[in-house]
Design a protein around this motif. Structure first.
Motif, PDB file in Angstrom:
ATOM      1  N   GLN A   1     136.251  26.905  68.277  1.00 49.12           N
ATOM      2  CA  GLN A   1     136.284  28.282  68.374  1.00 49.12           C
ATOM      3  C   GLN A   1     136.394  28.482  69.956  1.00 49.12           C
ATOM      4  N   GLN A   2     135.875  27.736  70.579  1.00 50.03           N
ATOM      5  CA  GLN A   2     135.992  27.934  72.141  1.00 50.03           C
ATOM      6  C   GLN A   2     137.510  27.370  72.668  1.00 50.03           C
ATOM      7  N   GLN A   3     137.885  26.325  72.281  1.00 54.58           N
ATOM      8  CA  GLN A   3     139.278  26.190  72.361  1.00 54.58           C
ATOM      9  C   GLN A   3     140.370  26.844  71.883  1.00 54.58           C
ATOM     10  N   ILE A   4     140.129  27.725  70.701  1.00 50.28           N
ATOM     11  CA  ILE A   4     140.878  28.681  70.151  1.00 50.28           C
ATOM     12  C   ILE A   4     141.079  29.999  71.084  1.00 50.28           C
ATOM     13  N   ASP A   5     139.600  30.366  71.364  1.00 50.85           N
ATOM     14  CA  ASP A   5     139.706  31.590  72.178  1.00 50.85           C
ATOM     15  C   ASP A   5     140.205  31.506  73.442  1.00 50.85           C
ATOM     16  N   ALA A   6     140.044  30.153  74.109  1.00 50.42           N
ATOM     17  CA  ALA A   6     140.947  29.909  75.374  1.00 50.42           C
ATOM     18  C   ALA A   6     142.382  29.965  75.148  1.00 50.42           C
ATOM     19  N   GLU A   7     143.099  29.491  74.103  1.00 52.29           N
ATOM     20  CA  GLU A   7     144.470  29.703  73.984  1.00 52.29           C
ATOM     21  C   GLU A   7     144.758  31.007  73.634  1.00 52.29           C
ATOM     22  N   LYS A   8     144.061  31.659  72.872  1.00 51.27           N
ATOM     23  CA  LYS A   8     144.331  33.144  72.882  1.00 51.27           C
ATOM     24  C   LYS A   8     144.265  34.012  73.925  1.00 51.27           C
ATOM     25  N   ALA A   9     143.334  33.683  74.787  1.00 48.27           N
ATOM     26  CA  ALA A   9     143.375  34.338  76.013  1.00 48.27           C
ATOM     27  C   ALA A   9     144.404  34.249  76.894  1.00 48.27           C
ATOM     28  N   LYS A  10     145.179  32.885  76.925  1.00 44.65           N
ATOM     29  CA  LYS A  10     146.312  32.736  77.496  1.00 44.65           C
ATOM     30  C   LYS A  10     147.528  33.096  77.098  1.00 44.65           C
ATOM     31  N   ASN A  11     147.765  33.423  75.489  1.00 43.28           N
ATOM     32  CA  ASN A  11     148.533  34.114  74.978  1.00 43.28           C
ATOM     33  C   ASN A  11     148.449  35.542  75.055  1.00 43.28           C
TER      34      ASN A  11
END
Length: 457
Positions: free
Chosen positions: A274-284
């Motif tokens: 979930q942390q990795q997904i959240d980081a990618e979402k923040a970039k997007n």
């Protein structure tokens, strides 16, 4: 009989009050029933003690009670205790202790056709037995912790009892005349019951037990060819021994612990993903925000948000309603004032005069439609607003009248809209019998109160 029932009632009341006190002061540290799967019995409480009280009677649920040596049972109070070792979640061994009296009157006739005894009373000085306790259900597939555990018991033991018989017209005597009159005998107890969880480690125990005595002298009368037996219906409390932080094995739900373990072991992996997904979402999201800012700056030069023909950078009156005529700065032009004329009012009065509905319904009668057509055309031509207020007399219930008045107003609105009127300019309200204009005590007054008012503006 009444005395015995009173004693039993006092005994059971004491047990229930004790259970209530325990249930009101649970150990708050033992609210979690989780135990790591396959961690061994050391994580569970396996020893428990119980106390109980109830009624003893010669009659049982097995066999024909009419063939017993005495025919009229008299319930007596009994009490006992046990200590249990839970070996498996569904299997335990317990040592039982029981005391009390068993009594009955009116013996069966002997060979001469006479009833030799008026009654017998057997004192159970003590009885001890080793029994297997089988818990039939300690897994609840709908809840983490089960509330009820049905169980069966069976075993064998030794009993010391003193039977005393009273001959018809005679004095009570002990059946065994030697020694102190007591007899030692083997017996087999069979039982079933339900346990209810009152608090962590405290269970309400309700059970029924049939005891088969290995002789025919328990009642002091050797009659027939079967051994004696008696039953014991009881209620009591069971207390788990050991640390209050550990669940009791007999009430523990291992399936719930396995599910909890599965969820816990996967929690860390899920958290990392979930942390990795959240980081990618923040970039997007950042890229999307930058793109939106650029598009917004470009759109300001061509965007007409309210569609009035004036772009936003020049529009001094933004958010003008659709269809509004505006000037060069995007502000609405002054609207011509439209007045309600006498002719307009006459159209509405005619509609009210000709308006009729089916009895008790909201269906408009056909002869009322031409007048309503003229009202609809008036609303279309002059863009008037119209308020419809439905009223009834006091015949029938208030709720029914409220619904009927509302339905009739809505029926008129629906018809006008079907003829082209603007639905947003028509308000339909029902007032039921709450606003009469005449008395409801006369037919004429009730007729006047059954109306739909039209307000044109």
């Amino acid at each position: 009989m009444k005395s015995n029932l009173k004693k039993a009632g006092l005994l059971l009341t004491g047990i229930m009050v004790g259970g209530k006190l325990f249930a009101q002061t649970p150990d708050t540290t033992a609210t979690n029933d989780y135990v790591k799967p396959f961690s061994g019995g050391g994580q569970l409480r396996t020893w428990s003690v119980g106390v109980h009280g109830g009624l003893l009677t010669p009659f049982t649920i097995f066999g024909s009670n009419g063939r017993q040596d005495f025919t009229n049972p008299m319930e007596q109070v009994g009490y006992g205790a046990y200590i249990k070792k839970q070996i498996l979640p569904s299997f335990g061994l317990q040592a039982d202790f029981l005391r009390g009296k068993v009594k009955s009157t009116d013996s069966q006739a002997d060979g001469s056709g006479n009833s030799p005894y008026s009654q017998y009373v057997t004192d159970i000085n003590y009885s001890v037995a080793l029994s297997a306790n089988i818990t039939l259900a300690n897994i609840n597939w709908r809840h983490e912790k089960p509330f009820i555990q049905p169980y069966l018991t069976f075993g064998a033991g030794r009993m010391n009892y003193t039977p005393k018989v009273t001959p018809v017209g005679g004095q009570e005597t002990k059946f065994k005349t030697t020694g102190n009159g007591s007899i030692n005998e083997l017996y087999i107890p069979l039982g079933l019951g339900l346990k209810f969880d009152l608090a962590p480690g405290v269970n309400l125990d309700m059970g029924y037990q049939v005891n088969f005595v290995n002789s025919d002298n328990f009642d002091g009368y050797n009659h027939g060819s079967t051994n004696d037996r008696f039953s014991y219906a009881h209620i009591g409390l069971e207390f788990a021994l050991g640390s209050s932080k550990k669940p009791q094995m007999a009430t523990h739900n291992p399936v719930s612990s396995m599910r909890t373990e599965y969820l816990w072991e996967n929690a860390q992996t899920k958290s990392q993903l979930q942390q990795q997904i959240d980081a990618e979402k923040a970039k997007n999201d950042q890229l999307r925000n930058d793109l939106n800012t650029t598009n917004a700056n470009l759109a300001k030069l061509t965007t007409d948000s309210d569609g009035d023909g004036v772009v936003d950078v020049n529009d001094k009156c933004p958010n003008t309603p659709a269809g509004t005529k505006v000037d060069g700065s995007g502000c609405p032009l002054a609207k011509p004032v439209i007045y309600v004329t006498e002719e307009d009012k006459k159209v509405v009065k005619d509609a009210i005069k000709n308006l009729e509905f089916d009895l008790g319904k909201s269906t408009i009668r056909d002869h009322s439609l031409p007048s309503l057509d003229r009202v609809a055309q008036l609303l279309v031509d002059k863009n008037f607003s119209l308020k419809l207020a439905g009223h009834t007399d006091n015949t029938g219930s208030k709720d029914l009248n409220m619904r009927l008045s509302k339905d009739r107003a809505e029926s008129i609105k629906a018809y006008l809209v079907s003829k082209g009127a603007n639905a947003s300019r028509i308000e339909a309200t029902g007032y039921g019998q709450n606003q009469p204009i005449a008395t409801n005590k006369t037919a004429a007054g009730r007729q006047a109160n059954r109306r739909v008012e039209f307000t044109l503006y």
